[in-house]
Enzyme design. Structure first.
Site, PDB file in Angstrom:
ATOM      1  N   ASP A   9      -6.723  -0.761   0.408  1.00 65.27           N
ATOM      2  CA  ASP A   9      -6.897  -0.779  -1.035  1.00 65.27           C
ATOM      3  C   ASP A   9      -7.664   0.480  -1.462  1.00 65.27           C
ATOM      4  O   ASP A   9      -8.380   1.084  -0.651  1.00 65.27           O
ATOM      5  CB  ASP A   9      -7.661  -2.046  -1.429  1.00 65.27           C
ATOM      6  CG  ASP A   9      -7.980  -2.098  -2.899  1.00 65.27           C
ATOM      7  OD1 ASP A   9      -7.076  -1.859  -3.711  1.00 65.27           O
ATOM      8  OD2 ASP A   9      -9.153  -2.372  -3.237  1.00 65.27           O
ATOM      9  N   ASP A  11      -9.428   1.314  -5.165  1.00 66.35           N
ATOM     10  CA  ASP A  11     -10.629   1.082  -5.967  1.00 66.35           C
ATOM     11  C   ASP A  11     -11.405  -0.116  -5.435  1.00 66.35           C
ATOM     12  O   ASP A  11     -10.871  -1.215  -5.281  1.00 66.35           O
ATOM     13  CB  ASP A  11     -10.248   0.835  -7.429  1.00 66.35           C
ATOM     14  CG  ASP A  11      -9.440   1.984  -8.023  1.00 66.35           C
ATOM     15  OD1 ASP A  11      -9.272   3.006  -7.331  1.00 66.35           O
ATOM     16  OD2 ASP A  11      -8.971   1.848  -9.176  1.00 66.35           O
ATOM     17  N   CYS A 103       6.446  -5.770  -7.398  1.00 64.92           N
ATOM     18  CA  CYS A 103       5.747  -4.861  -6.484  1.00 64.92           C
ATOM     19  C   CYS A 103       4.240  -5.060  -6.422  1.00 64.92           C
ATOM     20  O   CYS A 103       3.586  -4.503  -5.537  1.00 64.92           O
ATOM     21  CB  CYS A 103       6.053  -3.410  -6.857  1.00 64.92           C
ATOM     22  SG  CYS A 103       5.673  -2.978  -8.564  1.00 64.92           S
TER      23      CYS A 103
END
Length: 353
Positions: A9, A11, A103
């Site tokens: 990931d 942020d 998505c």
């Protein structure tokens, strides 16, 4: 070929996530997580592929202009790249949660091109949200939840390394019970107890000089002699090292070392899958501490044939203790060279090792 992949990931995991806007839309808001660059560089050196996967709500809309995002994002990538950290893919979902797109994490649509390439046992999803852990479940791989205080990048890297080139083997016979764990890339204090104190000391030297953490526990028929204990330790240690090496892609394969001190020794090694031992050393006494000196060669023979290596090992000296110690040290130093990862190619022209 299956790859070790870290799906990471952005942020909140690689960089701080602004608590007000949740958008890193300027360089001024870009703050890297502590230890992230050095940690990722180490993992890249261990042949992990890095894939960034991130949800960026409303990217490209008036509320989050693409240009604002790109300026900070590209600067972030340039900093990573300057330190040798290059992402193999960057997957971005620009939709809001309410858009119900195909998505957005934790859905796996963006990852489809990679699905057949994932080593399920050695790949991870790393992120700070529950959706990241849901993604790991959907991919059927382990998830590591980033937390600043208790699971930061130092903790994450240590965990991944510990479970990377690792093996555990337990062997039981009528004479012995041998339990050995090895971590090829983890330099921590080993725990060794074979019941033969001098042998324990030698194995500690092997561990220190090879940079390999070893937990070795042996219960043997020492009331008879040390033969089965030493022999079976060599067999199981060799098997564990071989198993921990895995596919051998990027393996240095060869090693040599020629130290000079009061006792002279040298070692040449090839992780060749063709076991052979050429051992030359003479000892003045039958015992060194509580270890039978004639078992030194037998230990290396047992290890050599179970690990399937070609080994030339020589030593000479007046003091048996120093001479034996130099053999274990030089073997450890040579092993450290040979197990080092350099790239991703299999080190043979045969196509198999």
């Amino acid at each position: 070929m299956k790859n070790k992949i870290l799906f990471i990931d952005r942020d909140g995991t690689l960089i701080d996530e602004p608590i007000n806007t949740f958008q890193v839309d300027s360089i001024n808001k870009l703050v890297f997580k502590k230890y992230v660059i050095s940690s990722l560089r180490k993992l890249v050196e261990l042949d992990y592929k890095l894939i960034m996967i991130t949800n960026q709500d409303g990217l490209g809309t008036e509320s989050f202009p693409l240009q604002d995002f790109s300026t900070a994002h590209l600067f972030m990538l340039s900093v990573f790249r300057s330190e040798g950290v290059i992402f193999d893919d960057i997957l971005i979902c620009p939709h809001f949660l309410d858009d119900d797109c195909v998505c957005r994490k934790p859905k796996i649509k963006m990852i489809e091109p990679w699905l057949d390439k994932i080593d399920l046992k050695k790949s991870y999803v790393i992120g700070d949200r529950d959706t990241d852990m849901q993604l790991s479940n959907n991919l059927k791989i382990k998830g590591i939840k980033y937390k600043e205080d208790i699971c930061n990048w130092l903790h994450i890297t240590k965990y991944i390394i510990k479970h990377n080139r690792y093996a555990e083997i337990i062997r039981r016979t009528k004479e012995t019970k041998v339990s050995i764990k090895v971590w090829l890339d983890l330099e921590e204090t080993s725990k060794i107890d074979t019941g033969v104190k001098f042998f324990d000391h030698m194995l500690e030297q092997l561990s220190v000089h090879s940079g390999i953490c070893m937990n070795i526990s042996v219960q043997g028929d020492l009331d008879i002699d040390d033969h089965h204990t030493i022999e079976d330790t060599g067999i199981v240690l060799g098997e564990a090292l071989l198993q921990a090496l895995g596919k051998k892609n990027g393996l240095s394969r060869f090693g040599f070392y020629l130290p000079m001190d009061e006792s002279r020794s040298n070692c040449i090694m090839d992780i060749s899958n063709r076991p052979y031992l050429n051992f030359k050393a003479k000892f003045n006494h039958k015992m060194a501490g509580d270890l039978s000196t004639n078992m030194v060669e037998h230990f290396f023979y047992s290890l050599c044939y179970s690990m399937k290596i070609t080994l030339h090992l020589y030593a000479e000296g007046k003091n048996d203790h120093h001479c034996i110690e130099s053999l274990f040290k030089v073997f450890g130093r040579t092993l450290r060279q040979a197990i080092k990862i350099e790239g991703n190619m299999l080190p043979t022209s045969k196509g198999i090792l």
